[in-house]
Design a protein around this motif. Structure first.
Motif, PDB file in Angstrom:
ATOM      1  N   ILE A 139      44.247  34.178  28.953  1.00 53.43           N
ATOM      2  CA  ILE A 139      43.634  35.193  29.820  1.00 53.43           C
ATOM      3  C   ILE A 139      43.195  34.574  31.139  1.00 53.43           C
ATOM      4  CG2 ILE A 139      42.978  36.652  27.881  1.00 53.43           C
ATOM      5  CD1 ILE A 139      40.074  35.807  28.315  1.00 53.43           C
ATOM      6  N   LEU A 140      42.847  33.289  31.130  1.00 55.07           N
ATOM      7  CA  LEU A 140      42.525  32.599  32.375  1.00 55.07           C
ATOM      8  C   LEU A 140      43.752  32.533  33.272  1.00 55.07           C
ATOM      9  CD1 LEU A 140      40.709  30.909  34.215  1.00 55.07           C
ATOM     10  CD2 LEU A 140      41.314  28.904  32.835  1.00 55.07           C
ATOM     11  N   ALA A 141      44.898  32.226  32.679  1.00 53.90           N
ATOM     12  CA  ALA A 141      46.135  32.161  33.466  1.00 53.90           C
ATOM     13  C   ALA A 141      46.476  33.518  34.061  1.00 53.90           C
ATOM     14  CB  ALA A 141      47.274  31.657  32.587  1.00 53.90           C
ATOM     15  N   GLU A 142      46.287  34.584  33.272  1.00 56.27           N
ATOM     16  CA  GLU A 142      46.566  35.943  33.773  1.00 56.27           C
ATOM     17  C   GLU A 142      45.649  36.316  34.926  1.00 56.27           C
ATOM     18  OE1 GLU A 142      46.261  38.667  30.539  1.00 56.27           O
ATOM     19  OE2 GLU A 142      47.787  37.660  29.329  1.00 56.27           O
ATOM     20  N   ALA A 143      44.404  35.837  34.879  1.00 55.19           N
ATOM     21  CA  ALA A 143      43.427  36.216  35.911  1.00 55.19           C
ATOM     22  C   ALA A 143      43.501  35.341  37.153  1.00 55.19           C
ATOM     23  CB  ALA A 143      42.012  36.149  35.321  1.00 55.19           C
ATOM     24  N   ALA A 144      44.116  34.165  37.034  1.00 56.27           N
ATOM     25  CA  ALA A 144      44.045  33.176  38.114  1.00 56.27           C
ATOM     26  C   ALA A 144      44.604  33.695  39.439  1.00 56.27           C
ATOM     27  CB  ALA A 144      44.777  31.899  37.687  1.00 56.27           C
ATOM     28  N   ALA A 145      45.762  34.355  39.401  1.00 55.45           N
ATOM     29  CA  ALA A 145      46.361  34.854  40.642  1.00 55.45           C
ATOM     30  C   ALA A 145      45.467  35.906  41.290  1.00 55.45           C
ATOM     31  CB  ALA A 145      47.746  35.433  40.355  1.00 55.45           C
ATOM     32  N   HIS A 146      44.828  36.740  40.459  1.00 55.89           N
ATOM     33  CA  HIS A 146      43.913  37.758  40.995  1.00 55.89           C
ATOM     34  C   HIS A 146      42.696  37.099  41.646  1.00 55.89           C
ATOM     35  CE1 HIS A 146      46.197  41.010  39.146  1.00 55.89           C
ATOM     36  NE2 HIS A 146      46.202  40.312  38.018  1.00 55.89           N
ATOM     37  N   MET A 147      42.230  35.994  41.066  1.00 57.39           N
ATOM     38  CA  MET A 147      41.106  35.272  41.664  1.00 57.39           C
ATOM     39  C   MET A 147      41.493  34.723  43.030  1.00 57.39           C
ATOM     40  SD  MET A 147      39.732  33.164  38.326  1.00 57.39           S
ATOM     41  CE  MET A 147      39.314  34.003  36.789  1.00 57.39           C
ATOM     42  N   ALA A 148      42.689  34.171  43.110  1.00 57.79           N
ATOM     43  CA  ALA A 148      43.150  33.649  44.391  1.00 57.79           C
ATOM     44  C   ALA A 148      43.230  34.760  45.437  1.00 57.79           C
ATOM     45  CB  ALA A 148      44.510  32.982  44.222  1.00 57.79           C
ATOM     46  N   ALA A 149      43.651  35.954  44.992  1.00 57.54           N
ATOM     47  CA  ALA A 149      43.758  37.091  45.906  1.00 57.54           C
ATOM     48  C   ALA A 149      42.393  37.574  46.392  1.00 57.54           C
ATOM     49  CB  ALA A 149      44.511  38.238  45.230  1.00 57.54           C
ATOM     50  N   GLU A 150      41.338  37.243  45.645  1.00 51.13           N
ATOM     51  CA  GLU A 150      39.973  37.640  46.014  1.00 51.13           C
ATOM     52  C   GLU A 150      39.283  36.579  46.880  1.00 51.13           C
ATOM     53  OE1 GLU A 150      38.356  40.401  45.514  1.00 51.13           O
ATOM     54  OE2 GLU A 150      39.760  41.435  44.152  1.00 51.13           O
ATOM     55  N   ASP A 151      40.091  35.685  47.474  1.00 51.84           N
ATOM     56  CA  ASP A 151      39.556  34.639  48.345  1.00 51.84           C
ATOM     57  C   ASP A 151      38.662  33.671  47.578  1.00 51.84           C
ATOM     58  OD1 ASP A 151      39.328  33.278  50.739  1.00 51.84           O
ATOM     59  OD2 ASP A 151      37.604  34.451  51.441  1.00 51.84           O
ATOM     60  N   LEU A 152      39.084  33.364  46.338  1.00 53.44           N
ATOM     61  CA  LEU A 152      38.387  32.380  45.510  1.00 53.44           C
ATOM     62  C   LEU A 152      39.281  31.153  45.351  1.00 53.44           C
ATOM     63  CD1 LEU A 152      37.033  34.760  42.690  1.00 53.44           C
ATOM     64  CD2 LEU A 152      35.871  34.025  44.783  1.00 53.44           C
ATOM     65  N   TYR A 153      38.674  30.050  44.939  1.00 59.14           N
ATOM     66  CA  TYR A 153      39.385  28.790  44.762  1.00 59.14           C
ATOM     67  C   TYR A 153      39.144  28.285  43.343  1.00 59.14           C
ATOM     68  CZ  TYR A 153      39.793  28.982  49.835  1.00 59.14           C
ATOM     69  OH  TYR A 153      40.076  29.374  51.107  1.00 59.14           O
ATOM     70  N   LEU A 154      40.178  27.679  42.755  1.00 51.54           N
ATOM     71  CA  LEU A 154      40.114  27.286  41.354  1.00 51.54           C
ATOM     72  C   LEU A 154      40.639  25.866  41.172  1.00 51.54           C
ATOM     73  CD1 LEU A 154      39.804  28.014  38.269  1.00 51.54           C
ATOM     74  CD2 LEU A 154      42.176  28.857  38.378  1.00 51.54           C
ATOM     75  N   VAL A 155      39.848  25.024  40.474  1.00 52.92           N
ATOM     76  CA  VAL A 155      40.316  23.687  40.098  1.00 52.92           C
ATOM     77  C   VAL A 155      40.289  23.594  38.573  1.00 52.92           C
ATOM     78  CG1 VAL A 155      39.623  22.574  42.240  1.00 52.92           C
ATOM     79  CG2 VAL A 155      38.003  22.660  40.333  1.00 52.92           C
ATOM     80  N   VAL A 156      41.366  23.038  38.012  1.00 54.23           N
ATOM     81  CA  VAL A 156      41.525  22.974  36.561  1.00 54.23           C
ATOM     82  C   VAL A 156      41.868  21.547  36.154  1.00 54.23           C
ATOM     83  CG1 VAL A 156      42.867  23.787  34.564  1.00 54.23           C
ATOM     84  CG2 VAL A 156      42.348  25.365  36.450  1.00 54.23           C
TER      85      VAL A 156
END
Length: 467
Positions: A307-324
């Motif tokens: 579910i994290l993978a499914e949400a990741a692109a949407h997070m990027a679209a919301e002007d958020l940044y993600l490090v894994v």
């Protein structure tokens, strides 16, 4: 304590942290504690001394020769040395495949642990951890039931993760010289197989797990992995005690693995840590003004990786940044590398485990994500609180017990949308005075081993008192 792992000598997960930290904390309550683990090939005997020669274990007609070493530690830490069984590349298997003789390996280990209690450390309570030690209560109730050495001794069996059960063919019972009478539904039989974890569940005097909520959850079909009925049958002796955190290692005021130290009263160092983390992952300086989401996890379905993978692109679209940072199932490793390639400058991924980087993610992230399907206890959310990385977690197990309104954000449904909604709720609060208060409340939380050790010490005393 009988365990297959203990830091700093052998670790694959949280079990090792518990068994490595709890004994020292118990000593402050007047408890004398010894730990027994196997001597794996990765454990050097350079600073250990041999304390028992030629320990012979007979499993039926088959003989296994072992010896016992005492490692250098602040409490007695005994190593069962049986090179043919334990001097291998892995602890439980290699390349994702379990060793076919694991039933033999951990039967010999259990019998050797009983020898330690007989000859080296007078034992009132055997505190057994996970399926690898499940035969200790089973042997004590059968083979050694009339042995005067163990008269009056009690057993506590701790479940760290019910998903790992030690399942073997029915023929394993004869191979480990265990009374065939244990092969019954209220014993060690499990859908036509033998379950070592049921050895602990069925035959220990008391059961516990690593958070109060998980103790309730495992008695339900959703989280019970087929053992919920067996656990409900023993609900009167089942409890949950939250794991503790080693603040000597995880504390932003003293952490030598992060670029700047900081505390709740002065968070300027956290901003320095965020700048360094963005540089380390190759993310743009513009990310300084937006929420940085951090993940340190095994990449498996249990951890909600899908579910994290499914949400990741949407997070990027919301002007958020993600490090894994993580490793696990090859398909999820590949999926996250692909997400990073598709969203350069927004999502950055490191496959593997790096302790220093794990500390730097806690220190540099604004928000820490743990969308687990189930989580017996969890430690990263407690680290995150101390480091001012506000947790967003699924309300399950220890995550539900440790994160509350005012210190983090929780969601219930196992879905990418529910995760995304919780992240967006957190980002709406980001940067406000309320956000800083949330950070400071989390940083003030105390999940040290002192509290957990007090609960274990009280449980031991109830056991010995027959309460």
């Amino acid at each position: 304590m009988v365990s297959s792992e203990a830091v700093p000598l052998a670790k694959t997960g949280g079990l090792a942290d518990v068994v490595g930290s709890l004994p020292a904390a118990l000593q402050s309550y007047g408890d004398e504690v010894a730990v027994v683990i196997p001597r794996y090939g990765s454990i050097s005997l350079k600073n250990a001394r041999r304390v028992y020669d030629r320990l012979t274990v007979y499993l039926g007609p088959v003989r296994y020769d072992a010896s016992i070493y005492r490692a250098a530690a602040e409490y007695p830490l005994y190593l069962v040395d049986c090179p043919p069984l334990f001097e291998r590349k892995g602890f439980y298997g290699e390349s994702g495949v379990d060793y076919p003789d694991n039933h033999i390996r951990f039967a010999v280990f259990a019998r050797a642990a009983l020898t330690v209690a007989r000859a080296l450390f007078q034992t009132d309570i055997f505190h057994c951890h996970d399926w690898q030690s499940g035969l200790v209560p089973a042997y004590l109730r059968t083979t050694f039931a009339t042995d005067p050495t163990f008269l009056g001794s009690k057993t506590l069996f701790t479940i760290h993760n019910l998903g790992f059960q030690g399942l073997f063919p029915k023929t394993a019972l004869a191979e480990v010289a265990l009374d065939p009478g244990v092969y019954r539904p209220d014993g060690m039989e499990f859908f036509g197989r033998v379950s070592y974890i049921k050895g602990g569940i069925a035959f220990a005097d008391a059961l516990n797990t690593v958070s109060p909520t998980y103790a309730r959850e495992i008695q339900t079909p959703e989280y019970g992995f087929g053992l919920d009925g067996a656990l409900r049958a023993r609900a009167d002796v089942l409890s949950g005690i939250l794991n503790g955190v080693d603040y000597g290692e995880w504390n932003p005021e003293t952490d030598t693995l992060i670029p700047a130290r900081y505390q709740a009263g002065d968070l300027s160092g956290k901003r320095v840590c965020k700048e360094h983390l963005l540089q380390e992952f190759g993310l743009p300086a513009a990310a300084m003004e937006r929420p940085l989401l951090g993940v340190v996890s095994r990449l498996t379905p249990q951890k909600g990786t899908d579910i994290l993978a499914e949400a990741a692109a949407h997070m990027a679209a919301e002007d958020l940044y993600l490090v894994v940072l993580g490793s696990g199932d090859p398909e999820y490793e590949a999926l996250f590398l692909r997400l990073a390639a598709e969203h350069p400058g927004r999502i950055a991924v490191r496959i593997g485990y790096d302790d220093g980087l794990a500390h730097r993610i806690e220190a540099g992230a604004d928000i820490f994500l743990m969308p687990s399907r189930y989580e017996p206890c969890g430690l990263n959310q407690m680290y995150s609180l101390r480091y001012g990385a506000v947790p967003v977690v699924r309300a399950t197990g220890g995550l539900d017990d440790t994160i509350e309104e005012g210190t983090g954000f929780k969601f219930a449904e196992i879905s990418s949308q529910a995760l995304l909604d919780a992240v967006l709720a957190a980002t709406q609060a980001y940067g406000t005075e309320g956000w800083r208060q949330t950070m400071r409340r989390g940083m003030a939380k105390d999940f040290s081993w002192k509290t957990s050790a007090a609960e274990y010490s009280a449980l031991y005393r109830r056991l010995l008192g027959g309460v």
